[in-house]
Write an enzyme that holds these catalytic residues in place. Structure first.
Site, short mmCIF file in Angstrom:
data_model
loop_
_atom_site.label_atom_id
_atom_site.label_comp_id
_atom_site.label_asym_id
_atom_site.label_seq_id
_atom_site.Cartn_x
_atom_site.Cartn_y
_atom_site.Cartn_z
N ARG A 170 126.31 -53.72 -68.60
CA ARG A 170 125.95 -52.37 -68.64
C ARG A 170 126.77 -51.41 -67.29
O ARG A 170 126.41 -51.91 -66.30
CB ARG A 170 124.44 -52.07 -68.75
CG ARG A 170 124.05 -52.28 -70.09
CD ARG A 170 122.63 -52.07 -70.44
NE ARG A 170 121.86 -53.28 -69.72
CZ ARG A 170 120.61 -53.34 -69.56
NH1 ARG A 170 119.75 -52.20 -70.23
NH2 ARG A 170 120.19 -54.21 -69.03
N THR A 197 113.90 -47.04 -71.25
CA THR A 197 114.01 -45.54 -71.06
C THR A 197 115.12 -45.15 -70.88
O THR A 197 115.52 -44.77 -69.90
CB THR A 197 113.06 -45.07 -69.98
OG1 THR A 197 113.40 -45.92 -68.71
CG2 THR A 197 111.61 -45.41 -70.21
N GLY A 233 132.82 -51.02 -52.46
CA GLY A 233 133.37 -51.61 -53.58
C GLY A 233 133.89 -50.78 -54.52
O GLY A 233 134.15 -49.63 -54.37
N CYS A 290 120.31 -49.81 -64.12
CA CYS A 290 119.30 -48.77 -63.34
C CYS A 290 120.08 -47.46 -62.59
O CYS A 290 119.64 -46.49 -62.92
CB CYS A 290 118.57 -49.52 -62.34
SG CYS A 290 117.23 -50.73 -63.44
N LYS A 347 127.27 -57.03 -61.50
CA LYS A 347 127.26 -57.71 -60.11
C LYS A 347 127.00 -59.29 -60.51
O LYS A 347 126.86 -59.65 -61.80
CB LYS A 347 125.92 -57.23 -59.56
CG LYS A 347 124.46 -57.54 -60.47
CD LYS A 347 123.38 -57.00 -59.59
CE LYS A 347 122.71 -58.05 -58.82
NZ LYS A 347 121.47 -57.47 -58.49
N ARG A 383 115.85 -56.85 -58.88
CA ARG A 383 117.09 -56.52 -59.04
C ARG A 383 117.64 -57.55 -59.92
O ARG A 383 117.22 -59.01 -59.88
CB ARG A 383 117.80 -56.97 -57.39
CG ARG A 383 117.98 -55.97 -56.52
CD ARG A 383 118.30 -56.46 -55.03
NE ARG A 383 117.27 -57.59 -54.85
CZ ARG A 383 117.26 -58.44 -53.79
NH1 ARG A 383 118.49 -58.09 -52.93
NH2 ARG A 383 116.54 -59.17 -53.62
N VAL A 433 112.55 -56.01 -67.60
CA VAL A 433 111.44 -55.74 -66.81
C VAL A 433 110.11 -56.60 -67.28
O VAL A 433 109.36 -57.25 -66.74
CB VAL A 433 111.21 -54.27 -66.63
CG1 VAL A 433 109.72 -54.46 -65.92
CG2 VAL A 433 112.21 -53.50 -66.06
C1 UDX Z 1 118.78 -52.11 -58.65
C2 UDX Z 1 117.62 -51.93 -57.60
O1 UDX Z 1 118.29 -52.61 -56.54
C3 UDX Z 1 116.36 -52.55 -58.01
O2 UDX Z 1 115.36 -52.21 -56.98
C4 UDX Z 1 115.92 -51.62 -59.39
O3 UDX Z 1 114.83 -51.99 -59.77
C5 UDX Z 1 116.82 -51.58 -60.28
O4 UDX Z 1 118.06 -51.30 -59.87
P1 UDX Z 1 120.33 -53.78 -59.75
O5 UDX Z 1 120.83 -52.76 -60.67
O6 UDX Z 1 119.69 -55.32 -60.40
O7 UDX Z 1 118.87 -53.49 -58.99
O8 UDX Z 1 121.47 -54.40 -58.77
P2 UDX Z 1 121.58 -53.84 -57.34
O9 UDX Z 1 121.54 -55.36 -56.49
O10 UDX Z 1 120.63 -52.92 -56.69
O11 UDX Z 1 123.10 -53.32 -57.41
C6 UDX Z 1 123.39 -52.31 -58.09
C7 UDX Z 1 125.06 -51.77 -58.08
O12 UDX Z 1 125.27 -51.40 -56.80
C8 UDX Z 1 125.76 -53.13 -58.56
O13 UDX Z 1 126.79 -52.60 -59.22
C9 UDX Z 1 126.26 -53.50 -57.15
O14 UDX Z 1 127.51 -54.13 -57.17
C10 UDX Z 1 126.26 -52.27 -56.43
N1 UDX Z 1 126.16 -52.45 -54.92
C11 UDX Z 1 125.17 -52.82 -54.19
C12 UDX Z 1 127.61 -52.04 -54.14
O15 UDX Z 1 128.31 -51.87 -54.57
N2 UDX Z 1 127.23 -52.20 -52.77
C13 UDX Z 1 126.18 -52.51 -52.18
O16 UDX Z 1 126.18 -52.68 -50.87
C14 UDX Z 1 125.05 -53.08 -52.72
#
Ligand code: UDX
Length: 433
Positions: free
Chosen positions: A331, A87, A257, A264, A324, A155, A11
């Site tokens: 993590r 955190t 999935g 997060c 992702k 994200r 961040v």
């Molecule tokens: C997330 C939030 O989107 C973001 O706003 C916040 O600040 C931090 O946490 P991030 O963890 O980077 O962001 O990834 P994100 O794209 O949200 O995906 C999180 C997880 O959900 C991944 O494991 C992804 O594969 C999964 N996911 C996401 C799904 O399984 N299906 C979906 O439709 C979307």
């Protein structure tokens, strides 16, 4: 305006680089000397598309960005200080560990002389920013500072775009003076008509957790729908598509999935549940989200093992190790969780990831490292597509057919058309299809 960002994690670095892109003078601080030395050479500690270029530009061309390990030296000059330290989840009771936030508060409280806005940008439980105010008050007159909550919604993999073109900005304040300063700070986005929600501090802190928890709930919901789809002969992709056409539901975050991972969602949900418990609120929905997400990789590994009765000595290729695409972050990666469970059963795992191989190896030494997806598939009894990197979206399955020992695909991200792969001769297993 002079900005100080404390903490050069994910961040902090994105925030620092992007505020420099807006034209502000930004100093990023971290007590990790090695990290600061590398950052001063524009070496990024993690992979994030576009970040290294942005760091280089503002370190060397505009010179708006600099890095230091000495917080005490830079506090006095700052107009705004952002706290972006980690955190993590505490071992006991799943609460967020705020020790790094308090440590920063103690230090900056002693060095502020002129009015300064202190902002929490790390995800912190409701009440933290006001607690920060109390700590600062022990060293400072009340007219010398204000605290503000300004959560991030970045994200991984698309963080720079998310920062520069956000859906909304949330700012929680309890004074007009700090509200105006934050308004001025985000003026470049305000001009782009980015919506800015001004609210009180507690509400702002809640918005972050409520948003992440809702997104995670949406994912867990569609994942359980997927389980039922498999039993009744329905197709979750079509279910999600049609559901998403309803504007009240929306199409995003309805991709079934292997479960959500990352730095997060898992952490924030645990912390949110823990906050609710403290106030005697039963967050049964989020408890269910947590539980169903925890069991998901276990069930998927079990299903894979049972589908073809794999045994000790079999080899399975795993494509994608990061939680992702477009990140090297592993993590809480569901891919690694599945890999561990298969390895436990004696399965050899050949794996390939465009960016996360090194991080994955640190967590699972037994992974057999491959240089390409095709190398991973060589002599494999099955192939698991675990992360939907773009380069896995158009694999040459005729080539894989020549290399693999057995033609079995587990497409955990539903990125392929089952019929096309079956026509080539593969046994195809998707999620919820
Ligand atoms: C997330 C939030 O989107 C973001 O706003 C916040 O600040 C931090 O946490 P991030 O963890 O980077 O962001 O990834 P994100 O794209 O949200 O995906 C999180 C997880 O959900 C991944 O494991 C992804 O594969 C999964 N996911 C996401 C799904 O399984 N299906 C979906 O439709 C979307």
């Amino acid at each position: 305006m002079k900005l100080v960002i404390v903490g050069t994690g994910y961040v902090g670095l994105i925030t620092g680089a992007c505020f420099a892109e807006f034209g502000y003078n930004v100093i990023c601080v971290d007590k990790n000397n090695d990290r600061i030395n590398k950052l001063n050479n524009a070496q990024c500690p993690f992979y994030e598309p576009g970040l290294e270029n942005l760091l280089l530009k503002h370190l060397t061309v505009t010179k708006l960005l600099s890095f230091t390990n000495s917080l005490s030296e830079v506090v006095a000059d700052a107009d705004i200080i952002f706290i972006t330290v980690g955190t993590p989840t505490k071992r006991v009771e799943n609460q967020a560990d705020l020790s790094a936030v308090w440590e920063v508060a103690e230090e900056i409280g002693k060095k502020i002389f002129n009015y300064t806005v202190v902002v929490t940008k790390s995800t912190v439980p409701v009440g933290t920013t006001l607690e920060l105010k109390n700590i600062l008050s022990s060293n400072l007159e009340s007219d010398k500072f204000d605290v503000v909550s300004n959560p991030e919604f970045l994200r991984e993999g698309s963080a720079i775009n998310d920062f520069l073109r956000p859906d909304r900005i949330v700012i929680g304040t309890n004074s007009k003076k700090s509200e105006n300063i934050m308004k001025e700070l985000y003026r470049p986005l305000y001009l782009n008509e980015t919506p800015i929600v001004f609210t009180n501090i507690e509400t702002s802190e809640m918005i972050k957790y409520a948003s992440n928890s809702f997104l995670a709930t949406k994912i867990s919901f569609i994942n359980q729908i997927a389980d039922l789809c498999e039993k009744v002969g329905a197709n979750v992709n079509d279910v999600a598509k049609a559901m998403g056409m309803d504007k009240r539901i929306g199409s995003k975050f309805l991709h079934a999935g292997p479960g959500f991972g990352g730095s997060c969602f898992p952490k924030d949900i645990k912390a949110f549940v823990s906050t609710a418990k403290k106030y005697n609120i039963d967050f049964s929905i989020l408890n269910a989200v947590n539980d169903s997400n925890a069991i998901r990789p276990i069930n998927i590994a079990k299903k894979i093992l049972e589908s073809k009765k794999y045994k000790k000595g079999n080899t399975i290729a795993i494509l994608g190790l990061s939680f992702k695409p477009n990140t090297n972050d592993v993590r809480d990666s569901t891919s690694l969780k599945i890999a561990k469970l298969l390895i436990k059963k004696g399965i050899k795992i050949k794996s390939y990831d465009p960016k996360a191989m090194n991080n994955a190896k640190l967590e699972i030494n037994e992974l057999i490292e491959c240089k390409t997806a095709y190398e991973a598939c060589e002599s494999a009894d099955a192939v698991i597509i675990a992360t939907e990197w773009n380069e896995f979206r158009a694999l040459d399955f005729k080539k894989i057919k020549e290399k693999a020992k057995k033609l079995v695909i587990y497409d955990l991200r539903n990125i392929y058309n089952p019929k096309e792969l079956r026509d080539i001769g593969f046994e195809y297993y998707g999620i919820g299809t």
